[in-house]
Design an enzyme around this catalytic site. Structure first.
Site, PDB file in Angstrom:
ATOM      1  N   THR B 142       0.875  -1.140  -0.127  1.00 37.62           N
ATOM      2  CA  THR B 142      -0.064  -0.002   0.044  1.00 37.62           C
ATOM      3  C   THR B 142       0.906   1.085   0.025  1.00 37.62           C
ATOM      4  O   THR B 142       1.908   1.194   0.741  1.00 37.62           O
ATOM      5  CB  THR B 142      -1.022   0.090   1.069  1.00 37.62           C
ATOM      6  OG1 THR B 142      -1.542   1.409   1.320  1.00 37.62           O
ATOM      7  CG2 THR B 142      -0.155  -0.348   2.588  1.00 37.62           C
ATOM      8  N   ILE B 143       0.543   2.213  -0.855  1.00 40.24           N
ATOM      9  CA  ILE B 143       1.423   3.386  -0.790  1.00 40.24           C
ATOM     10  C   ILE B 143       1.031   4.341   0.329  1.00 40.24           C
ATOM     11  O   ILE B 143       1.776   5.022   0.735  1.00 40.24           O
ATOM     12  CB  ILE B 143       0.654   4.106  -1.879  1.00 40.24           C
ATOM     13  CG1 ILE B 143      -0.485   4.806  -2.025  1.00 40.24           C
ATOM     14  CG2 ILE B 143       1.352   3.589  -3.353  1.00 40.24           C
ATOM     15  CD1 ILE B 143      -1.000   5.790  -3.002  1.00 40.24           C
ATOM     16  N   ASP B 144      -0.199   3.816   1.158  1.00 38.00           N
ATOM     17  CA  ASP B 144      -0.429   4.650   2.451  1.00 38.00           C
ATOM     18  C   ASP B 144       0.319   4.252   3.319  1.00 38.00           C
ATOM     19  O   ASP B 144       0.350   4.990   4.441  1.00 38.00           O
ATOM     20  CB  ASP B 144      -1.912   4.403   2.748  1.00 38.00           C
ATOM     21  CG  ASP B 144      -2.882   5.205   1.591  1.00 38.00           C
ATOM     22  OD1 ASP B 144      -2.321   6.012   1.082  1.00 38.00           O
ATOM     23  OD2 ASP B 144      -3.983   4.610   1.326  1.00 38.00           O
ATOM     24  N   MET B 188      -1.807  12.330  -1.952  1.00 39.48           N
ATOM     25  CA  MET B 188      -2.792  11.150  -1.579  1.00 39.48           C
ATOM     26  C   MET B 188      -2.864  11.043  -0.125  1.00 39.48           C
ATOM     27  O   MET B 188      -1.615  11.533   0.554  1.00 39.48           O
ATOM     28  CB  MET B 188      -2.575   9.808  -2.583  1.00 39.48           C
ATOM     29  CG  MET B 188      -2.831  10.041  -3.719  1.00 39.48           C
ATOM     30  SD  MET B 188      -2.576   8.361  -4.651  1.00 39.48           S
ATOM     31  CE  MET B 188      -4.322   8.008  -5.130  1.00 39.48           C
ATOM     32  N   GLU B 245      -4.621  14.921   0.942  1.00 42.38           N
ATOM     33  CA  GLU B 245      -6.141  14.815   0.384  1.00 42.38           C
ATOM     34  C   GLU B 245      -7.098  15.033   1.824  1.00 42.38           C
ATOM     35  O   GLU B 245      -8.198  15.537   1.678  1.00 42.38           O
ATOM     36  CB  GLU B 245      -6.392  14.149  -0.637  1.00 42.38           C
ATOM     37  CG  GLU B 245      -6.470  12.578  -0.277  1.00 42.38           C
ATOM     38  CD  GLU B 245      -6.944  11.623  -1.299  1.00 42.38           C
ATOM     39  OE1 GLU B 245      -6.360  10.593  -1.456  1.00 42.38           O
ATOM     40  OE2 GLU B 245      -7.906  11.669  -1.810  1.00 42.38           O
ATOM     41  N   LEU B 299      -0.501   9.282 -10.417  1.00 46.04           N
ATOM     42  CA  LEU B 299       1.024   9.085 -10.662  1.00 46.04           C
ATOM     43  C   LEU B 299       1.722   8.614  -9.597  1.00 46.04           C
ATOM     44  O   LEU B 299       2.383   7.957  -9.454  1.00 46.04           O
ATOM     45  CB  LEU B 299       1.485  10.395 -11.383  1.00 46.04           C
ATOM     46  CG  LEU B 299       1.163  10.412 -12.775  1.00 46.04           C
ATOM     47  CD1 LEU B 299       1.522  11.890 -13.237  1.00 46.04           C
ATOM     48  CD2 LEU B 299       1.539   9.308 -13.679  1.00 46.04           C
ATOM     49  N   GLN B 300       1.367   9.046  -8.425  1.00 44.63           N
ATOM     50  CA  GLN B 300       1.930   8.842  -6.925  1.00 44.63           C
ATOM     51  C   GLN B 300       2.141   7.159  -6.956  1.00 44.63           C
ATOM     52  O   GLN B 300       2.976   6.558  -6.137  1.00 44.63           O
ATOM     53  CB  GLN B 300       1.228   9.370  -6.071  1.00 44.63           C
ATOM     54  CG  GLN B 300       1.428  10.797  -5.695  1.00 44.63           C
ATOM     55  CD  GLN B 300       0.336  11.413  -4.581  1.00 44.63           C
ATOM     56  OE1 GLN B 300       0.622  11.633  -3.538  1.00 44.63           O
ATOM     57  NE2 GLN B 300      -0.752  11.940  -5.420  1.00 44.63           N
ATOM     58  N   ARG B 301       1.036   6.382  -7.242  1.00 52.42           N
ATOM     59  CA  ARG B 301       1.085   4.939  -7.139  1.00 52.42           C
ATOM     60  C   ARG B 301       1.545   4.218  -8.451  1.00 52.42           C
ATOM     61  O   ARG B 301       1.515   3.158  -8.460  1.00 52.42           O
ATOM     62  CB  ARG B 301      -0.251   4.509  -6.678  1.00 52.42           C
ATOM     63  CG  ARG B 301      -1.442   4.732  -7.394  1.00 52.42           C
ATOM     64  CD  ARG B 301      -2.912   4.200  -6.885  1.00 52.42           C
ATOM     65  NE  ARG B 301      -3.723   4.169  -7.984  1.00 52.42           N
ATOM     66  CZ  ARG B 301      -4.968   4.049  -7.541  1.00 52.42           C
ATOM     67  NH1 ARG B 301      -5.603   4.068  -6.485  1.00 52.42           N
ATOM     68  NH2 ARG B 301      -5.803   4.069  -8.915  1.00 52.42           N
TER      69      ARG B 301
END
Lengths: 414, 414
Positions: B142-144, B188, B245, B299-301
């Protein structure tokens, strides 16, 4: 003893990812010919306020020039100053020429777009009439690729590569769910479609590009657009649209203003969200499918971490050439590229008159736009593919790009 | 003769730039141990419809695995399917286990976030109770960076590197004019501030980061925010803000909803334009200076053209480990990383129980947030800097990324 002429370099208008490669090339060229190098801080506007940087102090060696070469933004700062005509304001011209004389400048090299070439043209003509020996040279730059009298403009290849790269990646990302969906990618390009068209370069055997490309040169009706999206969705799950920010409706107005949409809240929100967000929302409401808009933003002109290697080299070479021919005596010229062949790609460097470039805009040729106005032809790819080839990056330290800091606050005493 | 167990791999939730590196690692690991490899098309949801891909056909060799490793998106497709509880729908579980048996699957490896770990946990428990020998393993992504019980999550380092890289480039681009201006960059992160905080990694000796960082964990008042911007503008021309966000106002609502803004047209437009666009407009209207919002978008992910080399390696290693321990008999485990030291960076690979991860969310620690709630501390940098180090790119052909095409339409006959 002959006086050693200095070279003064300035940057103007919006930055590109390679505008500092042109600056580095200009500095190297001046040094190779023994000329001291100064920089205008914030272009002609800064020069009017005597803001001049000693580049032999700020960028003293090859090591710093290498970092400068891959630094985005305009290292010397920029301006949007529109030089008045000599008839309106001769004092401005006299002041500028006086400053240049005091500094001992022999050649001014100005890196910019068509407005900047107009500045160079006016200053050059005024100086010649006044008997000044100072030469004024232009170096082209613009991501928009809208300068006439040349094959293409430094800055475009890197922006085009960034657009095509992002589009190919977004296509992978946005098509993972087994549902009908539409992605609308908005590129820069208010008046010309060169960057919007570049999205089509994402189509290769190993990557996917847009199904629809909308450019300002080819006005479309929203109905025709929705029909095309709908027809595509009937045979495939995922549809990708690329749209230039300046795409127009049949009435010549911005696309989101067509059909009275501008008047209501929907149109108002659209003008906030941009044409990409507007089209995504339109598709979602009219066709009832998932739709998302992505705006590629000013990263298109500053993503120096991934540029066209060819673009960066050409930008540097054009900066160098303008200074060299200026020191050799040429004035009111702009260095530029002429295409010799597409495959293998070959260009010839040359010099054109700035007056041929000033204030003109080159649009995407109509014959390179698909018959339905929603795509580009193979001619466009033949032209543009070589411009995105080669991949160069920046210097990385601690996991992020390393940039040369702007030299403001270290201006030269006049 | 002992039956050869197959490995079945699936991907779920939002993609990351390195989710396919985990897939490639899992495939390589299975092959090294002699196990045939299948893939779920569109995760568990696809499996319910018997959509299974033969990865030994689709990705047969090291060459294709290398391309897969740097392909963004979820190569196997994804789903957002929420598995019902076994009490609600035992038939779903029986169907899935029946399909796995028919396929000869011994190990299921599911690459996903906390929802996916919940799926793995439920299937594993149900299977065990039913006497099945099939092992269910999780691979984190997960990018988070919001999974508990581990140091960090594959996908985060690359997204963080992209955020910091873009922020440093946008800072160069947006500060070229000699005017007071504010740039608001939106990252994000709806519920957690890990990616917003990553913007601060743009601060190095050679690059510039944000002056203000807003994250969901630290609610702020718009007045305090405007005061800080105003104070900064008094001493510098250019101010940069990074905002997650999901940044919140003091009432816990989205920032643009604070002070009743949600109710009027301004608030409505804001919710369309996102919190970055909203804050830019607010600054412009209240402080009277130039302000622009940039959203870094999905694009971040998916920007696989520039990833953290360390992140991609770890993603691959965790995919490989989950398959290996699954083939060795472990079930309901998730491969993960434990930090041994920050400097030099060292992690230990291990396996944790999926039940410890399922459905939990890890927020940015309060002690890593600045006292005024508008920045992060040096502790955050010490933690995050190693995750963005090393720069890796993708395969380039014809000037654009070369990706492995998804294998849909080539599903296995069951």
């Amino acid at each position: 003893m002959a006086r050693i002429e200095k070279v003064l370099i300035g940057q103007s208008g919006g930055p590109t990812a390679v505008i500092n490669a042109s600056l580095a090339g200009a500095v190297r060229s001046a040094r190779a010919l023994g000329a001291p190098v100064l920089g205008m801080a914030h272009g002609i506007e800064g020069l009017l306020h005597d803001e001049v940087v000693d580049l032999d102090v700020a960028v003293p060696d090859d090591r710093s020039l290498d970092v400068l070469r891959s630094t985005p933004g305009s290292y010397l700062g920029s301006c949007r100053y529109k030089l008045p005509s000599p008839e309106e304001a001769p004092a401005v011209y006299d002041a500028l020429l006086g400053t240049l004389d005091r500094l001992g400048v022999g050649v001014v090299a100005y890196i910019g777009g068509n407005d900047s070439m107009d500045t160079i043209d006016k200053l050059g003509r005024y100086g010649e009439a006044a008997g000044s020996a100072i030469r004024f040279m232009g170096v082209p730059k613009t991501i928009d690729n809208d300068l006439v009298a040349q094959d293409h403009t430094p800055g475009y290849g890197s922006a085009a590569k960034f657009v095509a790269t992002c589009v190919s990646e977004l296509a992978c990302d946005a098509s993972v769910y087994p549902v009908k969906s539409v992605l609308v990618v908005e590129t820069m390009g208010r008046d010309v479609g060169w960057l919007g068209a570049a999205s089509s370069l994402a189509w290769t055997a190993g990557s996917r590009g847009p199904d629809i490309v909308l450019v300002p040169e080819a006005p479309v009706s929203l109905d025709a657009f929705l029909d095309k999206v709908s027809n595509l969705l009937a045979v495939q799950d995922f549809v990708m649209v690329a749209v230039s920010e300046g795409a127009r409706g049949l009435d010549g107005q911005p696309l989101y203003a067509e059909e009275g949409a501008r008047e209501d809240a929907f149109g108002h929100a659209a003008s906030q969200a941009g044409v990409g967000g507007f089209l995504a929302r339109l598709v979602s409401e009219r066709l009832g499918c998932k739709a998302r808009g992505v705006e590629l933003s000013t990263l298109q002109r500053c993503a120096a971490h991934v540029v066209s290697g060819r673009d960066r080299e050409e930008a540097e070479a054009l900066g160098a050439l303008a200074v060299r021919v200026g020191l050799e005596g040429r004035s009111r010229g702009m260095s530029c590229l002429a295409r010799v062949s597409d495959l293998p790609y070959e260009v010839r460097l040359g010099v054109t008159d700035v007056s041929a470039v000033a204030n003109e805009v080159r649009q995407l040729p109509g014959s390179w736009i698909a018959n339905d106005g929603m795509g580009v032809t193979a001619e466009f790819e033949r032209y543009a593919r070589p411009l995105v080839e080669g991949t160069d990056t920046c210097r990385w330290v601690d996991g992020v790009p390393w940039h040369l800091r702007t030299p403001f606050g270290e201006t030269v005493a006049l």
